[in-house]
Design a protein around this motif. Structure first.
Motif, PDB file in Angstrom:
ATOM      1  N   ASP A 132      53.310  28.733  34.346  1.00  0.00           N
ATOM      2  CA  ASP A 132      53.109  29.269  32.997  1.00  0.00           C
ATOM      3  C   ASP A 132      51.816  30.067  32.907  1.00  0.00           C
ATOM      4  N   CYS A 133      50.756  29.529  33.484  1.00  0.00           N
ATOM      5  CA  CYS A 133      49.460  30.199  33.389  1.00  0.00           C
ATOM      6  C   CYS A 133      49.394  31.451  34.268  1.00  0.00           C
ATOM      7  N   GLY A 181      48.639  35.137  32.646  1.00  0.00           N
ATOM      8  CA  GLY A 181      47.619  36.048  33.153  1.00  0.00           C
ATOM      9  C   GLY A 181      48.168  37.313  33.784  1.00  0.00           C
ATOM     10  N   SER A 182      49.476  37.381  33.935  1.00  0.00           N
ATOM     11  CA  SER A 182      50.064  38.522  34.643  1.00  0.00           C
ATOM     12  C   SER A 182      49.896  39.844  33.907  1.00  0.00           C
ATOM     13  N   GLY A 183      49.708  39.805  32.607  1.00  0.00           N
ATOM     14  CA  GLY A 183      49.510  41.044  31.848  1.00  0.00           C
ATOM     15  C   GLY A 183      48.160  41.683  32.098  1.00  0.00           C
ATOM     16  N   MET A 230      45.054  27.199  31.520  1.00  0.00           N
ATOM     17  CA  MET A 230      44.999  25.949  32.289  1.00  0.00           C
ATOM     18  C   MET A 230      44.306  24.853  31.479  1.00  0.00           C
ATOM     19  N   THR A 231      43.241  25.221  30.793  1.00  0.00           N
ATOM     20  CA  THR A 231      42.512  24.250  29.980  1.00  0.00           C
ATOM     21  C   THR A 231      43.374  23.738  28.838  1.00  0.00           C
ATOM     22  N   GLU A 232      44.002  24.647  28.111  1.00  0.00           N
ATOM     23  CA  GLU A 232      44.830  24.253  26.969  1.00  0.00           C
ATOM     24  C   GLU A 232      45.960  23.322  27.396  1.00  0.00           C
TER      25      GLU A 232
END
Length: 131
Positions: A79-80, A84-86, A101-103
């Protein structure tokens, strides 16, 4: 229901805390470092809670919890990476991934912590009540 309310309150508090901690960062590198440190702190807390849940779980449940945690880690990471892929290749990408990752880690820790609050007779909670 009580566990959902506790987890929701933790998430609201943590989102504000995440924003405040990095407010003094002045460069993207500082923001990347700060969000990386936030993730490491959240991961440390998650690991502590996970170990506490493992200790309370019955022996047959421990393998199930381990499998669930490994599956969750794979989902979180995927998911993360997608989140970040954008910003692929940009200096902001590490911050976006760290925040994600933190959330997700804070959310998972709140869920596991809620399992430690099982009440007697709550059959929807897999752990025995605490002492």
């Amino acid at each position: 229901m009580k566990r959902v309310l506790i987890a929701g309150a933790v998430l609201l508090f943590s989102a504000n805390a995440l924003a405040d901690e990095c407010a003094s960062a002045t460069t993207q590198t500082d923001l990347n470092t700060c969000t990386g440190q936030q993730y490491q702190a959240a991961d440390k807390k998650l690991n502590q809670t996970y170990l506490a849940v493992m200790k309370r779980a019955a022996v047959p449940q421990r393998d199930l919890l381990k499998k669930a945690q490994q599956a969750w880690i794979g989902l979180r990471d995927a998911d993360c990476a997608f989140a970040g892929s954008g910003t692929e290749g940009g200096s902001i990408q590490p911050m976006i991934i760290n925040q994600c990752m933190t959330e997700k880690t804070v959310e998972r820790e709140a869920f596991l912590a809620s399992l430690m609050q099982c009440e007697e007779g709550d059959l929807s909670c897999p752990l025995p009540p605490g002492n």
